[in-house]
Design an enzyme around this catalytic site. Structure first.
Site, PDB file in Angstrom:
ATOM      1  N   TYR B 109       0.880  -1.181   0.000  1.00 39.63           N
ATOM      2  CA  TYR B 109       0.000   0.000   0.000  1.00 39.63           C
ATOM      3  C   TYR B 109       0.907   1.216   0.000  1.00 39.63           C
ATOM      4  O   TYR B 109       1.924   1.245   0.703  1.00 39.63           O
ATOM      5  CB  TYR B 109      -0.873   0.003   1.262  1.00 39.63           C
ATOM      6  CG  TYR B 109      -1.611   1.309   1.491  1.00 39.63           C
ATOM      7  CD1 TYR B 109      -2.909   1.477   1.022  1.00 39.63           C
ATOM      8  CD2 TYR B 109      -1.012   2.376   2.172  1.00 39.63           C
ATOM      9  CE1 TYR B 109      -3.598   2.675   1.219  1.00 39.63           C
ATOM     10  CE2 TYR B 109      -1.686   3.575   2.364  1.00 39.63           C
ATOM     11  CZ  TYR B 109      -2.969   3.718   1.892  1.00 39.63           C
ATOM     12  OH  TYR B 109      -3.640   4.903   2.077  1.00 39.63           O
ATOM     13  N   GLU B 197      -4.147   7.340  -3.078  1.00 36.73           N
ATOM     14  CA  GLU B 197      -3.966   6.002  -2.525  1.00 36.73           C
ATOM     15  C   GLU B 197      -3.701   5.017  -3.649  1.00 36.73           C
ATOM     16  O   GLU B 197      -4.426   4.998  -4.645  1.00 36.73           O
ATOM     17  CB  GLU B 197      -5.216   5.563  -1.759  1.00 36.73           C
ATOM     18  CG  GLU B 197      -5.306   6.163  -0.373  1.00 36.73           C
ATOM     19  CD  GLU B 197      -6.418   5.547   0.471  1.00 36.73           C
ATOM     20  OE1 GLU B 197      -7.572   5.564   0.013  1.00 36.73           O
ATOM     21  OE2 GLU B 197      -6.117   5.022   1.559  1.00 36.73           O
TER      22      GLU B 197
END
Lengths: 294, 390
Positions: B109, B197
């Site tokens: 991530y 993101e």
């Protein structure tokens, strides 16, 4: 006594000759604020509202001895105006303008801090010391002199709270609208200790909102350092969960920013937390009474 | 403002942030054509909506033939996707993104957001790629590595190294990662992003990093200097009444209750919803009419509130400051001439010239306009009216 500004404070207005700047500067002068001049590039030498206009903040400070600037320039020019004020040795910039880009404010705030200039706002109603000095767009007549300090993220809720306090036969020392943008100047953690030290202030009202974690930080500080009663209302208890793309912001701050979470933290710190916004005034009166009886 | 994955990836590519190749499609045959042009024998068809959690909801599917690409795209288009970020009403899929399949060796991530407390952007990385980051933060916060980047020095290699070591990357991989992270920082800063993101960020069999997903949102206040990004706005993803309200300088959010609210100022508007709930009712909306509260904005406000058939009463809660209450009262009367208001309207005007305003409303003697003396009284009456008890 009061905090940050009083009847002797000398104020200049950046964006003095614009429509908003003109209207609100006049209102502030009518209230009794010492507006000593203004800055509008390329209009230096003019007289506006009976006060001198300067091309730069530096010239204005030199000529008038102003220590505070009220900023009304359009959003795209806010950062520049703040940095110019900091560079010219202004001690406090009150930024009224709504809609300034966050990135701009990030740079402007860093520079202001480096230069030792305090800021209030942006996107806020400003600061008022009741019956002495109004630097902002709030309706002055609502703020009667008294012994309650007020810190608020929201404009109209500041007026609502002050009105309720006055209806209880009490009044305000200084009220500060800190604004609710992602990057703001003075906040609860700087202002609460100022009210704690101010002799005249006997209770502090704090109005918060959902989002961010300033109220959580404030709760920690209140627990450790504030002895005066604090009365808090957090707006947005019923706000639906935002349909946002993600919650990375909440992860960074380590909290989700809900009203419930903030109210809990404040209660835990001994704050009088008000659930209904109609109960702010009566709770202040109750808190002051309890303090007297101690 | 939010944008779609395919749009975020377009921006990424401009800055040298590597992504798989792909193209957007509005129909099955179009999706097939995109897949054909991409070549290969593995594709991913992804629903394009402004919400995360698409994978679990059936909005991301693998296809191993062109026929399958077409079939999946056709099934997905028009489908209602309900994820943990859409709310129970879900979102209709109007376009899909067809992307080449990737050789995934590891998933991470990587995100960027403003840290309000530090007043600088923060880059975050985690080895728990593909998982909901909220869940990681809750269950194993130590697996999220954060670096704050002082914008006055900008992104430095040491920032990236800290993240790379945290992710346990080897020496050769670090070089690739530093390039990737640096490019991402530039995407964030140059475009006034609010949030980026990448979940997952993948490492391929060749040791390259690719943004397999991309979420981006922007600071609305800065859109004026990014016309190309402002053009990416997808009105299909927004509530039509909210768009209409915005045109008139009103800020409106529809909710599920039956007490309509019209308030000046966002804080007081939220507080008004709170007090309605506190008094036993349910707010039908959030509506901030701004500082003006003139006849036109009030009339538009009534129109928007009444477009919701659930509304049984309206609570007008205005704190008159610089705009005096008497003027607001006249504005309300004028507005009721412009728009037919057939539910009880409870009006609470306080602040400057509140007494004069009360007189004006009383003298007008309009049947369904009910004055309230303060915030609590107004909320009580509005709730009672919605229940038919007034």
């Amino acid at each position: 006594m009061s905090i940050l500004v009083n009847k002797d404070t000398k104020v200049i207005v950046q964006g003095f000759t614009g429509k908003e700047g003109t209207f609100h500067a006049q209102q502030c002068m009518d209230y009794g604020t010492q507006i000593v001049g203004g800055v509008t590039p390329n209009k230096g030498g003019m007289t506006h509202l009976g006060k001198p206009v300067f091309n730069t903040v530096e010239e204005a400070v030199k000529a008038t001895g102003a220590t505070v600037s009220m900023i009304f320039v359009p959003p795209a020019f806010v950062a520049d105006a703040v940095m110019e004020a900091a560079d010219a040795g202004i001690e406090l910039a009150v930024i009224i303008t709504e809609g300034a880009p966050v990135r701009d404010m990030m740079y402007a705030k860093h520079y202001a801090t480096k230069k030792g200039m305090k800021t209030i706002g942006p996107n806020c109603p400003g600061i008022i010391t009741a019956e002495e000095c109004k630097i902002g767009i709030m309706p002055g007549n609502i703020f009667k002199k008294g012994n309650v300090g007020l810190i608020s993220k929201s404009g109209t809720l500041t007026y609502e709270a002050s009105n309720q306090v006055v209806k209880e036969g009490l009044g305000i020392t200084t009220a500060v609208g800190i604004g609710g943008d992602p990057i703001i100047g003075l906040s609860y953690k700087e202002l609460l200790p100022m009210f704690e030290e101010d002799d005249e202030t006997e209770a502090i009202v704090m109005i918060g909102e959902i989002g961010g974690d300033l109220e959580i930080q404030a709760a920690k500080l209140i627990k450790e350092k504030i002895t005066k009663p604090v009365i808090a209302f957090i707006a947005g208890q019923t706000a639906p969960k935002g349909k946002r793309m993600g919650h990375a912001g909440a992860i960074v701050s380590g909290s989700k920013g809900t009203a419930q979470e903030k109210m809990e933290a404040l209660r835990e710190a001994g704050v009088y937390v008000v659930e209904s916004p109609a109960d702010i005034g009566v709770t202040v009166a109750k808190a002051l009474k309890e303090r007297k009886n101690k | 403002m939010n944008i779609h994955e395919y749009q975020a990836k377009e921006i990424f590519r401009k800055y040298g942030v590597p992504t798989p190749r792909g193209g957007v499609a509005f129909s099955g045959p179009e999706a097939r054509r995109v897949a054909e042009e991409l070549g290969g024998n593995l594709w991913v068809v992804k629903a394009q909506i402004h919400a995360g959690g698409r994978g679990k909801a059936g909005g991301v599917k693998l296809a191993r033939s062109l026929d399958e690409v077409e079939k999946i795209a056709e099934e997905m288009l028009g489908m209602k996707l309900v994820t943990h970020q859409t709310g129970p009403e879900g979102k209709i899929v109007k376009k899909v993104y067809v992307e080449e399949g990737a050789d995934i060796k590891a998933e991470y991530y990587l995100g960027m957001v403003l840290d309000r407390a530090l007043e600088m952007p923060v880059m975050m990385a985690s080895t728990e790629g593909g998982m909901e980051i909220e869940e990681v933060a809750e269950k194993s916060p130590e697996k999220i590595i954060k670096v704050a980047i002082d914008p006055t020095i900008g992104f430095q290699p040491f920032h990236a190294r800290k993240l790379a070591f945290g992710l346990g990357l080897g020496k050769d991989e670090q070089k690739e990662f530093i390039k990737f992270a640096n490019a991402l920082y530039n995407v964030y800063m140059d475009n006034d992003a609010e949030l980026i993101e990448i979940n997952p960020l993948i490492k391929t069999g060749e040791g390259k990093f690719l943004a397999l997903d991309a979420k981006m949102s922007f600071d609305d206040n800065a859109l004026y200097r990014h016309p190309d990004i402002a053009d990416m706005r997808d009105l299909d993803e927004e509530e039509p009444t909210e768009i209409e309200a915005k045109k008139y300088g009103l800020s409106y959010i529809k909710l599920d209750g039956n007490v309509g609210c019209m308030v000046n100022g966002a804080g007081l508007a939220m507080a008004t919803m709170d007090i309605i709930k506190h008094e036993g009712g349910e707010p039908a909306n959030f509506l901030d009419v701004g500082g003006g509260a003139n006849p036109d904005t009030v009339a538009k406000g009534f129109e928007i509130i009444l477009s919701d058939p659930n509304v049984k009463s309206i609570f007008v809660n205005i704190f008159g400051g610089i705009v005096r209450c008497d003027r607001v009262a006249n504005g309300i009367l004028e507005a009721t001439k412009k728009v037919e208001v057939n539910v009880p309207v409870i009006v609470r005007l306080d602040g400057t010239n509140a007494k004069e305003a009360a007189e004006i409303l009383k003298n007008a003697n309009i049947k369904n306009i009910i004055p309230a003396k303060d915030l609590k009284d107004g909320a009580k009456k509005a709730v009672a009216a919605a229940k038919g008890e007034l």
